[in-house]
Design an enzyme around this catalytic site. Structure first.
Site, mmCIF file in Angstrom:
data_model
loop_
_atom_site.group_PDB
_atom_site.id
_atom_site.type_symbol
_atom_site.label_atom_id
_atom_site.label_comp_id
_atom_site.label_asym_id
_atom_site.label_seq_id
_atom_site.Cartn_x
_atom_site.Cartn_y
_atom_site.Cartn_z
ATOM 1 N N LYS A 50 26.921 29.533 -6.408
ATOM 2 C CA LYS A 50 27.389 30.873 -6.783
ATOM 3 C C LYS A 50 28.877 30.852 -7.082
ATOM 4 O O LYS A 50 29.348 31.432 -8.071
ATOM 5 C CB LYS A 50 27.107 31.872 -5.653
ATOM 6 C CG LYS A 50 25.663 32.338 -5.624
ATOM 7 C CD LYS A 50 25.316 33.108 -4.364
ATOM 8 C CE LYS A 50 23.815 33.361 -4.331
ATOM 9 N NZ LYS A 50 23.315 33.820 -3.037
ATOM 10 N N GLN A 94 25.263 36.141 2.537
ATOM 11 C CA GLN A 94 24.120 35.239 2.336
ATOM 12 C C GLN A 94 23.089 35.426 3.456
ATOM 13 O O GLN A 94 23.429 35.299 4.639
ATOM 14 C CB GLN A 94 24.625 33.790 2.293
ATOM 15 C CG GLN A 94 23.566 32.760 1.984
ATOM 16 C CD GLN A 94 23.022 32.852 0.559
ATOM 17 O OE1 GLN A 94 23.764 33.018 -0.395
ATOM 18 N NE2 GLN A 94 21.717 32.765 0.414
ATOM 19 N N ASP A 117 24.111 42.633 -4.381
ATOM 20 C CA ASP A 117 22.750 42.179 -4.106
ATOM 21 C C ASP A 117 21.755 43.345 -4.212
ATOM 22 O O ASP A 117 20.551 43.133 -4.206
ATOM 23 C CB ASP A 117 22.680 41.613 -2.666
ATOM 24 C CG ASP A 117 22.239 40.163 -2.642
ATOM 25 O OD1 ASP A 117 21.886 39.637 -3.711
ATOM 26 O OD2 ASP A 117 22.244 39.567 -1.560
#
Ligand code: NAP
Length: 297
Positions: A50, A94, A117
Protein backbone atom coordinates in the site's frame (compact mmCIF):
# COMPACT_ATOMS: atom_id res chain seq x y z
CA UNK A 1 -17.42 -22.33 -24.77
CA UNK A 2 -14.46 -20.62 -23.13
CA UNK A 3 -15.00 -17.32 -21.39
CA UNK A 4 -12.76 -14.31 -21.08
CA UNK A 5 -10.39 -13.78 -18.17
CA UNK A 6 -11.08 -10.41 -16.52
CA UNK A 7 -7.60 -9.02 -15.94
CA UNK A 8 -7.84 -7.36 -12.53
CA UNK A 9 -4.18 -6.34 -12.61
CA UNK A 10 -4.69 -4.38 -15.84
CA UNK A 11 -7.95 -2.77 -14.67
CA UNK A 12 -6.34 -1.85 -11.34
CA UNK A 13 -3.36 -0.32 -13.16
CA UNK A 14 -5.85 1.79 -15.11
CA UNK A 15 -7.53 2.98 -11.89
CA UNK A 16 -4.12 3.85 -10.40
CA UNK A 17 -3.20 5.77 -13.57
CA UNK A 18 -6.44 7.76 -13.23
CA UNK A 19 -5.59 8.44 -9.57
CA UNK A 20 -2.05 9.59 -10.50
CA UNK A 21 -3.47 11.92 -13.16
CA UNK A 22 -5.99 13.30 -10.65
CA UNK A 23 -3.33 13.87 -7.97
CA UNK A 24 -1.31 16.03 -10.40
CA UNK A 25 -4.32 18.34 -10.70
CA UNK A 26 -4.89 18.81 -6.97
CA UNK A 27 -3.82 21.99 -5.13
CA UNK A 28 -1.77 19.95 -2.63
CA UNK A 29 -0.48 16.41 -2.15
CA UNK A 30 -2.93 14.13 -0.30
CA UNK A 31 -1.59 11.86 2.45
CA UNK A 32 -2.67 8.33 3.38
CA UNK A 33 -1.82 6.97 6.84
CA UNK A 34 -1.74 3.20 7.34
CA UNK A 35 -1.59 1.85 10.88
CA UNK A 36 -0.36 -1.70 11.50
CA UNK A 37 -0.43 -3.30 14.94
CA UNK A 38 1.65 -6.45 15.40
CA UNK A 39 3.84 -8.48 13.06
CA UNK A 40 1.42 -10.64 11.07
CA UNK A 41 3.45 -11.45 7.91
CA UNK A 42 0.50 -11.14 5.48
CA UNK A 43 -0.49 -7.75 6.95
CA UNK A 44 3.13 -6.55 6.71
CA UNK A 45 3.16 -7.39 2.99
CA UNK A 46 -0.17 -5.58 2.42
CA UNK A 47 0.99 -2.49 4.28
CA UNK A 48 4.30 -2.35 2.41
CA UNK A 49 2.59 -2.64 -0.94
CA UNK A 50 0.00 0.00 0.00
CA UNK A 51 2.83 2.41 0.92
CA UNK A 52 4.68 1.71 -2.34
CA UNK A 53 1.62 2.28 -4.51
CA UNK A 54 0.61 5.39 -2.55
CA UNK A 55 3.99 6.91 -3.40
CA UNK A 56 3.79 5.73 -7.02
CA UNK A 57 0.56 7.68 -7.63
CA UNK A 58 2.16 10.81 -6.19
CA UNK A 59 0.61 10.84 -2.72
CA UNK A 60 2.35 10.92 0.63
CA UNK A 61 2.40 7.66 2.58
CA UNK A 62 2.54 7.64 6.38
CA UNK A 63 3.28 4.22 7.85
CA UNK A 64 2.72 3.68 11.56
CA UNK A 65 3.89 0.29 12.83
CA UNK A 66 3.04 -0.50 16.44
CA UNK A 67 4.02 -3.53 18.54
CA UNK A 68 1.51 -6.33 19.20
CA UNK A 69 1.40 -5.29 22.90
CA UNK A 70 -0.04 -1.85 22.01
CA UNK A 71 -3.07 -1.24 24.22
CA UNK A 72 -6.47 -0.24 22.94
CA UNK A 73 -6.10 3.19 24.57
CA UNK A 74 -2.73 3.75 22.89
CA UNK A 75 -4.18 2.84 19.49
CA UNK A 76 -7.25 5.01 20.12
CA UNK A 77 -4.91 7.94 20.87
CA UNK A 78 -2.98 7.35 17.63
CA UNK A 79 -6.15 7.19 15.54
CA UNK A 80 -7.54 10.29 17.25
CA UNK A 81 -4.30 12.18 16.52
CA UNK A 82 -4.41 11.18 12.83
CA UNK A 83 -8.10 12.12 12.68
CA UNK A 84 -7.25 15.58 14.06
CA UNK A 85 -4.22 16.12 11.80
CA UNK A 86 -5.26 18.50 8.97
CA UNK A 87 -2.50 17.16 6.70
CA UNK A 88 -3.80 13.56 6.80
CA UNK A 89 -6.52 12.79 4.25
CA UNK A 90 -7.05 9.06 4.66
CA UNK A 91 -6.58 6.64 7.55
CA UNK A 92 -6.53 2.88 7.24
CA UNK A 93 -6.16 0.66 10.28
CA UNK A 94 -4.98 -2.71 8.99
CA UNK A 95 -7.35 -5.48 10.10
CA UNK A 96 -7.45 -7.89 11.81
CA UNK A 97 -6.26 -6.27 15.04
CA UNK A 98 -4.83 -8.31 17.92
CA UNK A 99 -7.59 -9.96 20.00
CA UNK A 100 -7.24 -7.55 22.96
CA UNK A 101 -8.27 -4.56 20.82
CA UNK A 102 -11.90 -3.95 19.84
CA UNK A 103 -12.17 -3.19 16.12
CA UNK A 104 -15.52 -1.37 16.46
CA UNK A 105 -14.02 0.86 19.18
CA UNK A 106 -11.10 1.81 16.93
CA UNK A 107 -13.34 2.44 13.91
CA UNK A 108 -15.54 4.67 16.09
CA UNK A 109 -12.52 6.90 16.79
CA UNK A 110 -11.80 7.40 13.11
CA UNK A 111 -12.91 10.64 11.43
CA UNK A 112 -15.54 9.41 8.88
CA UNK A 113 -14.23 12.01 6.39
CA UNK A 114 -10.91 10.08 6.41
CA UNK A 115 -12.47 6.59 6.40
CA UNK A 116 -10.89 5.41 3.13
CA UNK A 117 -11.74 1.78 3.93
CA UNK A 118 -15.43 2.76 4.13
CA UNK A 119 -15.92 0.71 7.29
CA UNK A 120 -17.18 3.22 9.87
CA UNK A 121 -20.84 3.34 10.87
CA UNK A 122 -21.11 6.73 9.20
CA UNK A 123 -19.86 5.37 5.86
CA UNK A 124 -22.07 2.28 6.10
CA UNK A 125 -25.08 4.48 6.91
CA UNK A 126 -24.43 6.70 3.90
CA UNK A 127 -24.21 3.64 1.66
CA UNK A 128 -27.54 2.32 2.92
CA UNK A 129 -29.16 5.75 2.57
CA UNK A 130 -27.72 6.24 -0.92
CA UNK A 131 -25.87 9.39 0.14
CA UNK A 132 -22.43 10.29 -1.25
CA UNK A 133 -19.64 8.88 0.90
CA UNK A 134 -16.58 6.66 1.01
CA UNK A 135 -17.43 3.13 -0.12
CA UNK A 136 -15.58 -0.07 0.94
CA UNK A 137 -12.72 -0.76 -1.47
CA UNK A 138 -13.10 -4.46 -2.32
CA UNK A 139 -16.83 -4.24 -3.20
CA UNK A 140 -16.19 -1.11 -5.32
CA UNK A 141 -13.52 -3.15 -7.13
CA UNK A 142 -16.11 -5.88 -7.80
CA UNK A 143 -18.51 -3.40 -9.40
CA UNK A 144 -15.76 -1.84 -11.54
CA UNK A 145 -14.67 -5.28 -12.76
CA UNK A 146 -18.26 -6.33 -13.56
CA UNK A 147 -18.73 -3.09 -15.51
CA UNK A 148 -15.71 -3.82 -17.70
CA UNK A 149 -17.86 -6.61 -19.13
CA UNK A 150 -21.30 -5.03 -18.77
CA UNK A 151 -21.09 -1.23 -18.43
CA UNK A 152 -24.82 -0.84 -17.73
CA UNK A 153 -25.85 -3.09 -14.84
CA UNK A 154 -29.47 -1.90 -14.74
CA UNK A 155 -31.80 -4.88 -14.54
CA UNK A 156 -28.99 -7.44 -14.24
CA UNK A 157 -29.63 -10.32 -11.85
CA UNK A 158 -26.75 -10.21 -9.38
CA UNK A 159 -26.19 -12.93 -6.82
CA UNK A 160 -23.68 -12.16 -4.07
CA UNK A 161 -22.64 -15.14 -1.92
CA UNK A 162 -21.47 -13.95 1.49
CA UNK A 163 -22.93 -11.23 3.72
CA UNK A 164 -19.88 -9.96 5.60
CA UNK A 165 -19.66 -6.29 6.59
CA UNK A 166 -16.37 -6.06 4.68
CA UNK A 167 -17.46 -7.51 1.33
CA UNK A 168 -20.83 -9.21 0.78
CA UNK A 169 -23.27 -6.70 2.30
CA UNK A 170 -21.69 -3.56 0.80
CA UNK A 171 -21.25 -5.35 -2.55
CA UNK A 172 -24.99 -6.10 -2.60
CA UNK A 173 -25.81 -2.45 -1.87
CA UNK A 174 -23.36 -1.15 -4.49
CA UNK A 175 -24.87 -3.40 -7.18
CA UNK A 176 -28.31 -2.21 -6.07
CA UNK A 177 -27.08 1.38 -6.50
CA UNK A 178 -26.34 0.37 -10.12
CA UNK A 179 -30.01 -0.66 -10.48
CA UNK A 180 -29.25 -4.38 -10.53
CA UNK A 181 -31.69 -6.87 -9.00
CA UNK A 182 -29.70 -8.29 -6.12
CA UNK A 183 -29.91 -11.56 -4.20
CA UNK A 184 -27.73 -11.80 -1.10
CA UNK A 185 -26.97 -15.46 -0.36
CA UNK A 186 -25.25 -16.90 2.73
CA UNK A 187 -24.70 -20.09 4.69
CA UNK A 188 -28.42 -20.53 5.39
CA UNK A 189 -29.53 -20.04 1.78
CA UNK A 190 -31.49 -23.02 0.48
CA UNK A 191 -30.44 -24.63 -2.82
CA UNK A 192 -27.53 -22.24 -3.32
CA UNK A 193 -26.56 -23.84 -6.62
CA UNK A 194 -29.96 -23.05 -8.16
CA UNK A 195 -29.86 -19.51 -6.75
CA UNK A 196 -26.44 -19.00 -8.36
CA UNK A 197 -27.63 -20.38 -11.69
CA UNK A 198 -30.08 -17.47 -11.89
CA UNK A 199 -27.26 -14.92 -11.83
CA UNK A 200 -26.19 -12.77 -14.75
CA UNK A 201 -23.42 -11.65 -12.43
CA UNK A 202 -22.22 -14.01 -9.69
CA UNK A 203 -20.05 -12.59 -6.92
CA UNK A 204 -18.43 -15.13 -4.58
CA UNK A 205 -17.18 -13.77 -1.23
CA UNK A 206 -17.28 -16.83 0.97
CA UNK A 207 -13.79 -17.90 1.98
CA UNK A 208 -14.24 -21.54 0.87
CA UNK A 209 -11.77 -22.78 -1.73
CA UNK A 210 -13.36 -23.49 -5.12
CA UNK A 211 -16.83 -23.92 -3.64
CA UNK A 212 -18.57 -22.51 -6.73
CA UNK A 213 -18.44 -25.18 -9.43
CA UNK A 214 -18.96 -24.86 -13.17
CA UNK A 215 -22.54 -26.17 -12.98
CA UNK A 216 -23.43 -23.34 -10.54
CA UNK A 217 -22.75 -20.81 -13.29
CA UNK A 218 -25.36 -19.77 -15.82
CA UNK A 219 -23.99 -19.98 -19.38
CA UNK A 220 -22.83 -16.48 -20.39
CA UNK A 221 -22.69 -15.13 -16.82
CA UNK A 222 -19.99 -12.84 -15.43
CA UNK A 223 -18.23 -14.31 -12.39
CA UNK A 224 -16.43 -12.14 -9.85
CA UNK A 225 -14.34 -14.19 -7.42
CA UNK A 226 -13.45 -12.31 -4.25
CA UNK A 227 -12.10 -15.34 -2.39
CA UNK A 228 -8.44 -15.76 -1.59
CA UNK A 229 -7.78 -19.08 0.10
CA UNK A 230 -4.43 -20.68 0.81
CA UNK A 231 -4.49 -24.42 0.09
CA UNK A 232 -1.85 -27.18 -0.01
CA UNK A 233 -0.09 -27.51 -3.39
CA UNK A 234 1.75 -30.87 -3.34
CA UNK A 235 2.39 -30.49 -7.10
CA UNK A 236 4.75 -27.58 -6.23
CA UNK A 237 6.66 -29.66 -3.68
CA UNK A 238 6.23 -30.94 -0.16
CA UNK A 239 4.69 -28.45 2.24
CA UNK A 240 4.08 -25.88 -0.53
CA UNK A 241 0.84 -23.90 -0.78
CA UNK A 242 -0.97 -21.80 -3.37
CA UNK A 243 -3.84 -19.30 -3.46
CA UNK A 244 -7.19 -20.21 -4.99
CA UNK A 245 -10.49 -18.38 -5.13
CA UNK A 246 -13.99 -19.33 -4.00
CA UNK A 247 -14.73 -20.30 -7.61
CA UNK A 248 -13.38 -23.36 -9.41
CA UNK A 249 -11.82 -21.27 -12.19
CA UNK A 250 -11.15 -24.02 -14.80
CA UNK A 251 -14.79 -25.15 -14.63
CA UNK A 252 -16.32 -21.66 -14.47
CA UNK A 253 -14.36 -20.31 -17.45
CA UNK A 254 -15.85 -23.10 -19.62
CA UNK A 255 -19.39 -21.85 -18.95
CA UNK A 256 -19.20 -18.14 -18.14
CA UNK A 257 -18.79 -15.17 -20.48
CA UNK A 258 -16.02 -13.87 -18.22
CA UNK A 259 -14.39 -14.74 -14.89
CA UNK A 260 -11.96 -12.94 -12.61
CA UNK A 261 -9.00 -15.13 -11.67
CA UNK A 262 -7.85 -15.34 -8.06
CA UNK A 263 -5.20 -14.19 -7.51
CA UNK A 264 -5.02 -11.44 -10.14
CA UNK A 265 -8.67 -10.37 -10.16
CA UNK A 266 -10.36 -8.56 -7.29
CA UNK A 267 -7.23 -8.40 -5.10
CA UNK A 268 -5.33 -5.74 -7.09
CA UNK A 269 -8.52 -3.64 -7.28
CA UNK A 270 -8.68 -3.28 -3.50
CA UNK A 271 -5.53 -1.17 -3.21
CA UNK A 272 -6.36 0.79 -6.38
CA UNK A 273 -9.78 1.68 -4.92
CA UNK A 274 -8.14 2.62 -1.61
CA UNK A 275 -5.96 5.15 -3.45
CA UNK A 276 -9.01 6.42 -5.34
CA UNK A 277 -10.87 6.82 -2.03
CA UNK A 278 -7.94 8.83 -0.61
CA UNK A 279 -8.26 11.38 -3.41
CA UNK A 280 -12.06 11.49 -2.98
CA UNK A 281 -11.63 11.94 0.80
CA UNK A 282 -9.10 14.75 0.32
CA UNK A 283 -11.41 16.54 -2.11
CA UNK A 284 -14.49 16.20 0.12
CA UNK A 285 -12.71 17.36 3.29
CA UNK A 286 -10.68 20.16 1.75
CA UNK A 287 -13.43 21.43 -0.54
CA UNK A 288 -11.54 20.64 -3.75
CA UNK A 289 -13.26 19.72 -7.01
CA UNK A 290 -12.70 16.05 -7.85
CA UNK A 291 -10.47 16.06 -10.94
CA UNK A 292 -11.47 14.15 -14.06
CA UNK A 293 -11.40 11.22 -14.69
CA UNK A 294 -12.14 10.26 -11.05
CA UNK A 295 -15.17 12.56 -11.05
CA UNK A 296 -16.88 10.34 -13.61
CA UNK A 297 -16.77 7.11 -11.56
P1 NAP B 1 -16.35 -13.79 6.12
O1 NAP B 1 -16.47 -12.60 6.98
O2 NAP B 1 -15.85 -15.06 6.69
O3 NAP B 1 -17.81 -14.05 5.48
C1 NAP B 1 -18.05 -15.19 4.72
C2 NAP B 1 -19.49 -15.20 4.27
O4 NAP B 1 -19.67 -16.38 3.50
C3 NAP B 1 -20.52 -15.23 5.40
O5 NAP B 1 -21.54 -14.32 5.15
C4 NAP B 1 -21.02 -16.66 5.39
O6 NAP B 1 -22.39 -16.79 5.68
C5 NAP B 1 -20.84 -17.06 3.94
N1 NAP B 1 -20.65 -18.50 3.83
C6 NAP B 1 -19.77 -19.29 4.50
N2 NAP B 1 -19.92 -20.57 4.14
C7 NAP B 1 -20.90 -20.59 3.21
C8 NAP B 1 -21.53 -21.62 2.47
N3 NAP B 1 -21.17 -22.91 2.58
N4 NAP B 1 -22.52 -21.29 1.62
C9 NAP B 1 -22.92 -20.01 1.50
N5 NAP B 1 -22.36 -18.99 2.16
C10 NAP B 1 -21.38 -19.28 3.03
O7 NAP B 1 -15.43 -13.51 4.85
P2 NAP B 1 -15.11 -12.13 4.05
O8 NAP B 1 -14.30 -11.24 4.89
O9 NAP B 1 -16.37 -11.60 3.43
O10 NAP B 1 -14.18 -12.70 2.89
C11 NAP B 1 -14.66 -13.64 1.95
C12 NAP B 1 -13.50 -14.07 1.06
O11 NAP B 1 -13.01 -12.94 0.36
C13 NAP B 1 -12.31 -14.65 1.82
O12 NAP B 1 -11.70 -15.65 1.01
C14 NAP B 1 -11.34 -13.47 1.93
O13 NAP B 1 -9.99 -13.87 2.01
C15 NAP B 1 -11.62 -12.78 0.62
N6 NAP B 1 -11.33 -11.33 0.61
C16 NAP B 1 -10.56 -10.87 -0.41
C17 NAP B 1 -10.29 -9.50 -0.48
C18 NAP B 1 -9.48 -9.00 -1.63
O14 NAP B 1 -9.02 -7.88 -1.61
N7 NAP B 1 -9.31 -9.79 -2.68
C19 NAP B 1 -10.77 -8.62 0.48
C20 NAP B 1 -11.56 -9.14 1.51
C21 NAP B 1 -11.85 -10.49 1.56
P3 NAP B 1 -23.03 -16.52 7.15
O15 NAP B 1 -23.07 -15.04 7.30
O16 NAP B 1 -24.38 -17.14 7.06
O17 NAP B 1 -22.10 -17.19 8.14
Amino acid sequence: MTGRIIDGKAVAAGVRADVAAAVKNLPAQPALAVVLVGDDPASQVYVASKAKMTNEVGMRSIEIRLPRETTQDELLARVAALSADPDVDGILVQLPLPKHISEPAILAALDPMKDVDGLTEASAGKLVLGKPGLRPCTPVGCVILARTERPDLAGANVVVIGRSILVGKPAALLFLEQNATVTLAHSKTRDLKMVCRGADILVAAVGRPEMVRGDWVRPGAIVIDVGTNRVPAPEKGEGKTKLVGDVCFPEAIEVAAAVTPSPGGVGPMTIACLLRNTVLAACARRGWTVPAPLAAG
